[in-house]
Design a protein around this motif. Sequence first.
Motif, PDB file in Angstrom:
ATOM      1  N   LEU A  34       0.783  -1.359   0.101  1.00  0.00           N
ATOM      2  CA  LEU A  34      -0.013  -0.074  -0.124  1.00  0.00           C
ATOM      3  C   LEU A  34       1.023   1.261  -0.002  1.00  0.00           C
ATOM      4  O   LEU A  34       1.845   1.104   0.598  1.00  0.00           O
ATOM      5  CB  LEU A  34      -0.875  -0.057   1.252  1.00  0.00           C
ATOM      6  CG  LEU A  34      -1.746  -1.138   1.768  1.00  0.00           C
ATOM      7  CD1 LEU A  34      -2.568  -0.740   2.580  1.00  0.00           C
ATOM      8  CD2 LEU A  34      -2.731  -1.563   0.374  1.00  0.00           C
TER       9      LEU A  34
ATOM     10  N   ILE B 149       0.425   4.987   1.392  1.00  0.00           N
ATOM     11  CA  ILE B 149      -0.511   5.786   2.106  1.00  0.00           C
ATOM     12  C   ILE B 149      -0.065   7.051   2.212  1.00  0.00           C
ATOM     13  O   ILE B 149       1.468   7.381   2.667  1.00  0.00           O
ATOM     14  CB  ILE B 149      -0.590   5.182   3.418  1.00  0.00           C
ATOM     15  CG1 ILE B 149      -1.202   3.756   3.393  1.00  0.00           C
ATOM     16  CG2 ILE B 149      -1.511   6.051   4.496  1.00  0.00           C
ATOM     17  CD1 ILE B 149      -1.101   3.005   4.431  1.00  0.00           C
TER      18      ILE B 149
ATOM     19  N   PHE C  59       1.174  -2.012  11.120  1.00  0.00           N
ATOM     20  CA  PHE C  59       1.192  -2.314   9.503  1.00  0.00           C
ATOM     21  C   PHE C  59       1.447  -3.841   9.475  1.00  0.00           C
ATOM     22  O   PHE C  59       0.720  -4.885   9.067  1.00  0.00           O
ATOM     23  CB  PHE C  59       1.608  -1.449   8.560  1.00  0.00           C
ATOM     24  CG  PHE C  59       1.163   0.056   8.314  1.00  0.00           C
ATOM     25  CD1 PHE C  59      -0.279   0.019   8.234  1.00  0.00           C
ATOM     26  CD2 PHE C  59       1.671   0.975   8.524  1.00  0.00           C
ATOM     27  CE1 PHE C  59      -0.887   1.355   8.271  1.00  0.00           C
ATOM     28  CE2 PHE C  59       1.505   2.128   8.432  1.00  0.00           C
ATOM     29  CZ  PHE C  59       0.035   2.429   8.220  1.00  0.00           C
TER      30      PHE C  59
ATOM     31  N   LEU D  42      -0.044  -6.274   6.540  1.00  0.00           N
ATOM     32  CA  LEU D  42       0.394  -5.389   5.588  1.00  0.00           C
ATOM     33  C   LEU D  42       1.751  -5.026   5.480  1.00  0.00           C
ATOM     34  O   LEU D  42       2.270  -4.335   6.030  1.00  0.00           O
ATOM     35  CB  LEU D  42      -0.466  -4.097   5.847  1.00  0.00           C
ATOM     36  CG  LEU D  42      -2.175  -3.996   5.983  1.00  0.00           C
ATOM     37  CD1 LEU D  42      -2.629  -2.698   6.600  1.00  0.00           C
ATOM     38  CD2 LEU D  42      -2.528  -4.377   4.391  1.00  0.00           C
TER      39      LEU D  42
ATOM     40  N   VAL E 250       3.986  -1.624   3.048  1.00  0.00           N
ATOM     41  CA  VAL E 250       3.344  -0.150   3.439  1.00  0.00           C
ATOM     42  C   VAL E 250       4.425   0.904   3.080  1.00  0.00           C
ATOM     43  O   VAL E 250       5.578   1.095   3.644  1.00  0.00           O
ATOM     44  CB  VAL E 250       2.706   0.090   4.679  1.00  0.00           C
ATOM     45  CG1 VAL E 250       2.271   1.650   4.748  1.00  0.00           C
ATOM     46  CG2 VAL E 250       1.766  -0.928   4.947  1.00  0.00           C
TER      47      VAL E 250
ATOM     48  N   THR F 222      -8.387  -6.067   3.132  1.00  0.00           N
ATOM     49  CA  THR F 222      -7.102  -5.093   3.412  1.00  0.00           C
ATOM     50  C   THR F 222      -7.789  -3.783   4.096  1.00  0.00           C
ATOM     51  O   THR F 222      -7.006  -3.508   4.851  1.00  0.00           O
ATOM     52  CB  THR F 222      -6.905  -4.825   1.914  1.00  0.00           C
ATOM     53  OG1 THR F 222      -6.164  -6.016   1.248  1.00  0.00           O
ATOM     54  CG2 THR F 222      -5.391  -3.713   2.193  1.00  0.00           C
ATOM     55  N   HIS F 223      -8.973  -3.132   3.711  1.00  0.00           N
ATOM     56  CA  HIS F 223      -9.391  -2.165   4.275  1.00  0.00           C
ATOM     57  C   HIS F 223      -9.482  -2.264   5.857  1.00  0.00           C
ATOM     58  O   HIS F 223      -9.350  -1.478   6.630  1.00  0.00           O
ATOM     59  CB  HIS F 223     -10.830  -1.899   3.690  1.00  0.00           C
ATOM     60  CG  HIS F 223     -11.234  -0.533   3.999  1.00  0.00           C
ATOM     61  ND1 HIS F 223     -12.655   0.180   3.638  1.00  0.00           N
ATOM     62  CD2 HIS F 223     -10.749   0.620   4.524  1.00  0.00           C
ATOM     63  CE1 HIS F 223     -12.742   0.922   4.047  1.00  0.00           C
ATOM     64  NE2 HIS F 223     -11.612   1.502   4.495  1.00  0.00           N
TER      65      HIS F 223
ATOM     66  N   LEU G 242      -5.929  -2.389   7.542  1.00  0.00           N
ATOM     67  CA  LEU G 242      -5.622  -1.208   7.614  1.00  0.00           C
ATOM     68  C   LEU G 242      -6.174  -0.312   8.712  1.00  0.00           C
ATOM     69  O   LEU G 242      -5.550   0.301   9.438  1.00  0.00           O
ATOM     70  CB  LEU G 242      -5.865  -0.506   6.224  1.00  0.00           C
ATOM     71  CG  LEU G 242      -5.301   1.008   6.070  1.00  0.00           C
ATOM     72  CD1 LEU G 242      -3.837   1.094   6.024  1.00  0.00           C
ATOM     73  CD2 LEU G 242      -5.644   1.468   4.618  1.00  0.00           C
TER      74      LEU G 242
END
Lengths: 670, 283
Positions: free
Chosen positions: A281, A283, A303, A308, A311, A497-498, A501
């Motif tokens: 991701l 961000i 993360f 994740l 990131v 994933t949302h 996060l």
Amino acid sequence: MTAFVSVDQVDKVFPLGGGNEYVALKGIDLSIKKGEFISLIGHSGCGKSTLLNMIAGLDLPTDGVVLLDGESVKRPGPDKMVVFQNYSLLPWMTVRENITLAVDEVMRDIPKAERDQIVQQHIDMVGLQPHADKQPAMLSGGQKQRVAIARALAIRPKLLLLDEPFGALDALTRGNLQEQLMRICEENHVTAVMVTHDVDEAVLLSDRIVMLTNGPGSNIGGILEVDIPRPRKRMEVVKHPSYYSLRSEIIYFLNQQKRVKKIKARKVSVIARHGLEKVNLDIGYVPLTACAPVAIAKEKGFFQKHGLDEVTLVRETSWRGIVDGLVGGYLDAAQMPSGMPVWLSTGGHQEKPIPVVSSLTMTRNGNAITLDRKFYEQNIRTAADFKRYLRETPNQRHTLGMVHPSSMHNILLRYWLAAGGIDPDHDVQLKTIPPAQMVADLKAGTIDGFCVGEPWNVRAAMEEIGFTVATDLDIWVGHPGKVLGVREDWANAYPNTHIALVKALLEACHFCNDPNNAAEIRQILAGPNYVSTSPDYIHLTDPIDFRRDPEHPLSGYAHHQFFGQGVNRPSRTETLWTMTQLARWGDTPLPRNWMEIIERVCRVSVFSIAARELGFLDISTFSRGPIQLFDGTVFKSDTDPIDYLNSQAIKRDFSVAEVVLDARPTPRVA
Amino acid sequence: MVANAGTRTSGTNFSESLRSFWKKNGENIVLPIIGILGFLVIWQFASMAQLTKLPPPTSLWTDKQTQELLLYPFMDRGGLDKGLFWQTWESLKRVALGYTAAAIVGIGLGILVGTQPKVNKALDPLFQFLRMIAPLAWVPITLIALPNVQTAAIFVIFITSVWPILINTTVGVQQIPQDYKNVARVLQISPTKYFFKILIPSALPYIFTGLRIAIGLAWLAIIAAEIVMSGVVGIGFFIWSAYQNNYVSEVLLAVVYIGAVGLLLDRFMAFLQHKILPTDSRS
């Protein structure tokens, strides 16, 4: 006044080998008034010179038309004289012969003696009398360019076209020539179009700057008006208040173009892992004290903890960068001002509704309004004092800085001003400035105050440039500050994933809320990757009252809230209130389907799942209740927004419109 | 007083400037002389040691007949029996005619071909084909096609030297920088003026390169042509008849003439080029 030159829906396509073609320019629309000086700026290969050549008639558009004085440009001619980048003097002729050739050809009707006089006059104009009988090989680059300019002006063109005229010259010569060109253009009322890649040159010389996007298919990315009065002096324009904002606008545009190009070239594939649809991701964040949760999630490994693995934090200097990143699809998610998701969803960005969802409020409070120190000395302590002062000084224009139309700072500042009886558009002027630039602008005197997140209020006060006139406590305690925003199509494409996060960031918020971690967080935030300032300016708890004014103490200091009941859960009531404020100041229409919009923007379900999975059961369902503002207004979830807006004394003409959010097909996400 | 002082300083200046000239150019003069003398000495010894049947360089002087030719280049006994100056002169006249024709045709056609891409497409293969034919190969064709030996010789020179002029002119015209063309287009310069003020000056360096190559080729061709076309006055035929009569040292003397004339012709063209071309477009 009608356009002198008008470029109408021009496309230019170059055939390539093998039957392919390259679309250099697409849909260029530009109209130029008589006597205007226009610059075309953009990266190499964006088609600036191609556009110039089409105006000159040296090249014809594939589609569309170029009109000069109402006539279609079909071929080159002396009425649209070009000053070429490499001077294009004929080396076998002297300076005088070069100019004479042009004058003799173009002005055949007037007597020879008069023509010679014109030649002489233009040689004198560019100060080349001592070199009039030398060949170009014996002249310096600057002198050659002066000959080219003299030759161009001698034939009295209707339109002067300059293709990077000073590109090959050293800085000193360039500066001198720019001033000469400016003087000549002003004296002779020349209409000019100049291609350049020099930002300062564009700002110095132009009335308008046309910024071209990168090819293929370049078009006009934006047009800037340069409001610096003429005659301009090279050393003086830099002091004009608009100079740096114009300059930074162009540089922002050019950098953005470069990034878009890089991103297009990168083509990273989606990496799925640990049952998550995407673990790589990008961000976006803006360096502020309020970026703590994002920074902590990265630095303390939250993360990774939630799967994740890859990131990347992308630092943007302004909220505009976040908007461009999210709209352009090269940011997966971003820290946003709390008003931004609804602002984007209701068409705040270029009047195109882009559905953005928010499922986590990361911070509350942490904002303040700062005014210039000089107002403090005028005994201004409240909005009412400020209004009195404004009434006493009607001839002065006061400019206040804010960070983005959709940010809580803009909304709170306007609310505070309006509640004090000050019309934020008519009585003062609001200007969008990146957060980190506020203090510098206040110091330079280009703004008289600002509303921005910390650490910039504290810093202005500690450096005694400004003073904090109002904090969150004076306006709305516990207002939402920064939220997590993602595009709706992204949220739909990567639901797990949302949630991961939100979990990572919520845990980081929890970490930030513990006073025992404050020292560590301050060190991390002050570091070069984040706010890049002294830890002295970063406060997570109550700072000292730096105003040192025992008679009028600050009513209190509302420090950042990162975690707690009603802190992190997205609030529908607040979203509705934000919607009314955006409509109140004419930023977006009030959506008639506001219920639908709120449901789509506030993804409460994602937050609840994340909070429950983390075991924060008490915060997962808690709702905040009505909003209470300092002026006594109470805004409830069932307040009718139209009635509310009608009841406001100071407002713009707001509109109510159906906002159609199309369920876009899921695009490829960078 | 003043005059005296002046003379004295100019006197010292003269010897000084001579010294500085020698310092600067001494090597350029001495080294070539050493090189040439060395070559001649080796040749002399090789010849004396019977390594080659070629007579030594000294034979130019020791051979009675050659010595006469060497000392009296301007003699004229009528017919083919002329001094070497006259022989060379006749050849040069032929070269001048052929070369002038080549220059006129080459430059004219070159400009046409350079400005008209269609003509270029039509003629380029033909030019490339004809250009590859050696001067000697033209001789029999021209002898059959043309009425007399004189015209045939001139034609051979023409056909040999026209190609570099033609091709360089074409390239020169094609290579006119787009900038100059754009200037002409923007100013809407009339075709005549474009021709004289832009096309010719811009292509001139290329044209001169072609002319300089061509003069060398023309001189090479005359020798070849005359050797074959018997019965004309000219340095080429002189060599041929000297060889037939086994006057080898006469051949050597003629070769020295040929080389010297070639060198002079090239220097002359370089001088013209230097004089005519503007400073920064000289190639």
